[in-house]
Design an enzyme around this catalytic site. Structure first.
Site, PDB file in Angstrom:
ATOM      1  N   LYS A   1       0.884  -1.179   0.000  1.00 17.82           N
ATOM      2  CA  LYS A   1       0.000   0.000   0.000  1.00 17.82           C
ATOM      3  C   LYS A   1       0.916   1.222   0.000  1.00 17.82           C
ATOM      4  O   LYS A   1       1.224   1.812   1.044  1.00 17.82           O
ATOM      5  CB  LYS A   1      -0.925  -0.027   1.215  1.00 17.82           C
ATOM      6  CG  LYS A   1      -2.043   1.000   1.157  1.00 17.82           C
ATOM      7  CD  LYS A   1      -3.034   0.780   2.293  1.00 17.82           C
ATOM      8  CE  LYS A   1      -4.001   1.936   2.441  1.00 17.82           C
ATOM      9  NZ  LYS A   1      -4.919   2.108   1.320  1.00 17.82           N
TER      10      LYS A   1
HETATM   11  C1  LIG Z   1      -6.560   0.491  -3.964  1.00 10.95           C
HETATM   12  C2  LIG Z   1      -7.301  -0.064  -2.795  1.00 10.95           C
HETATM   13  N1  LIG Z   1      -7.889  -1.272  -2.896  1.00 10.95           N
HETATM   14  C3  LIG Z   1      -8.570  -1.805  -1.865  1.00 10.95           C
HETATM   15  C4  LIG Z   1      -8.696  -1.146  -0.659  1.00 10.95           C
HETATM   16  C5  LIG Z   1      -9.432  -1.771   0.483  1.00 10.95           C
HETATM   17  O1  LIG Z   1      -8.533  -2.205   1.456  1.00 10.95           O
HETATM   18  P1  LIG Z   1      -8.915  -2.265   2.986  1.00 10.95           P
HETATM   19  O2  LIG Z   1     -10.165  -3.066   3.084  1.00 10.95           O
HETATM   20  O3  LIG Z   1      -7.767  -2.951   3.635  1.00 10.95           O
HETATM   21  O4  LIG Z   1      -9.114  -0.883   3.441  1.00 10.95           O
HETATM   22  C6  LIG Z   1      -8.107   0.110  -0.509  1.00 10.95           C
HETATM   23  C7  LIG Z   1      -8.251   0.831   0.751  1.00 10.95           C
HETATM   24  O5  LIG Z   1      -7.351   1.271   1.335  1.00 10.95           O
HETATM   25  C8  LIG Z   1      -7.376   0.654  -1.594  1.00 10.95           C
HETATM   26  O6  LIG Z   1      -6.805   1.862  -1.497  1.00 10.95           O
END
Ligand SMILES: Cc1ncc(COP(=O)(O)O)c(C=O)c1O
Length: 324
Positions: A158
């Site tokens: 991330k």
């Molecule tokens: C690109 C992306 N995909 C999926 C998610 C969902 O991830 P999470 O459920 O861990 O927040 C996020 C959220 O941060 C994101 O930025």
């Protein structure tokens, strides 16, 4: 309190929001060398609780590891830092944004001379796509932008850099009058939204793209898969052709910010009945029941922030008993 107030944790020290600044020459500003998290603390009847804190902190450490950016805190250290920052700010419910980044020393693509710094910000963040969206659903488009190709920018990290792509997807969707964009991967299969994972429902079964489809390994995605299986639904991680979105009975997106949000149209094609479907509604209810502390936390997903009154009382009773 909301965005712009309170204290921010910076490398172990709490500083006032307005003083939580970095130098313009910091590496992260020029080269996108940061990794971060987004988690939520909910105000439950049993007290404030962070949803899946450990999973978020493990993902942060893994994102940092991928970018050779290790920060001297282990899981317990991160857990304490987040909980301590919430307590210091006396938040009942908040959005939690830890970030690890390359700081200020010198500039050049090579990041290794720069310090690895970290911060934790907290603020109030309501329903990401609007409270109404949770019930009515949102209108989205398939983006003309693809998600990152494998072995370019790693989707499992991330990283701040990935959000350059997310911003292109989001801005295009807004410019075209939609709430959100759904991106395909470079092979033309469905990937994810600019900040959410996606699920389809067909004949009562759930489908979601696999991690190899350039998606972030979403923690809400994992929770929804678990809750769906608890409710007896089959869940398959499979490559989804674009057109499978249009003919699904239901489509919804999930994420820490978006929680579980139904999609009612894609590229102006109405999905199912054009409103939140029954499977989406059942999963939304199951998800909100957990995060609102309305059902037992059987998966151990909640970390309580403040010692509860009842546990404080039992400590006092125990102390009195010992003294007596
Ligand atoms: C690109 C992306 N995909 C999926 C998610 C969902 O991830 P999470 O459920 O861990 O927040 C996020 C959220 O941060 C994101 O930025």
């Amino acid at each position: 309190m909301s965005f712009g107030t309170g204290s921010i944790w910076m490398n172990g020290k709490l500083v006032d929001w307005k003083d939580a600044t970095i130098h313009i020459g910091s590496h992260v500003v020029h080269y996108g060398s940061g990794v971060f998290e987004g988690a939520r603390c909910y105000d439950t009847p049993k007290g404030s609780a962070v949803f899946r804190l450990d999973e978020h902190m493990v993902r942060l450490m893994n994102s940092a590891k991928i970018y050779r950016m290790e920060y001297p805190l282990d899981l317990a250290g991160w857990r304490d830092a987040v909980l301590g920052t919430i307590r210091a700010n006396k938040w009942k419910a908040c959005y939690i944004r830890p970030i690890v980044y390359r700081g200020y020393h010198t500039l050049g693509v090579n990041p290794l001379h720069n310090p690895v710094d970290a911060a934790i910000m907290l603020w109030e963040w309501g329903a990401y796509l609007g409270a109404e969206a949770l019930e009515q659903g949102v209108d989205v488009k398939v983006s003309t932008w693809a998600r990152m190709a494998p072995n370019t920018l790693p989707a499992m990290a991330k990283a701040t850099a990935n959000y350059a792509n997310s911003q292109l997807i989001k801005m295009e969707a807004l410019a075209d009058g939609y709430s959100e964009g759904i991106a395909l991967d470079v092979f033309g299969n469905v990937s994810e939204g600019s900040g959410q994972n996606i699920f389809t429902v067909r004949n009562g079964a759930l489908f979601t793209p696999p991690l190899s489809a350039s998606v972030l390994a979403g923690i809400t995605r994992d929770a929804v898969m678990t809750l769906a299986r608890d409710l007896g639904f089959s869940v398959t991680e499979a490559n989804l052709p674009r057109e499978s979105l249009y003919i699904a009975d239901e489509v919804f997106v999930v994420g820490t910010a978006a929680e579980v949000t139904p999609i009612r149209s894609i590229d102006k094609i109405v999905i199912g009945s054009g409103r939140r479907g029954p499977v989406t509604e059942a999963l939304q209810r199951a998800f909100f029941d957990v995060i609102n502390g309305e059902v037992p936390d059987t998966h151990g997903w909640l970390t309580y922030v403040y010692p509860s009154e009842s546990s404080l009382r039992s400590q006092q009773v125990a102390a009195t008993a010992t003294r007596g």
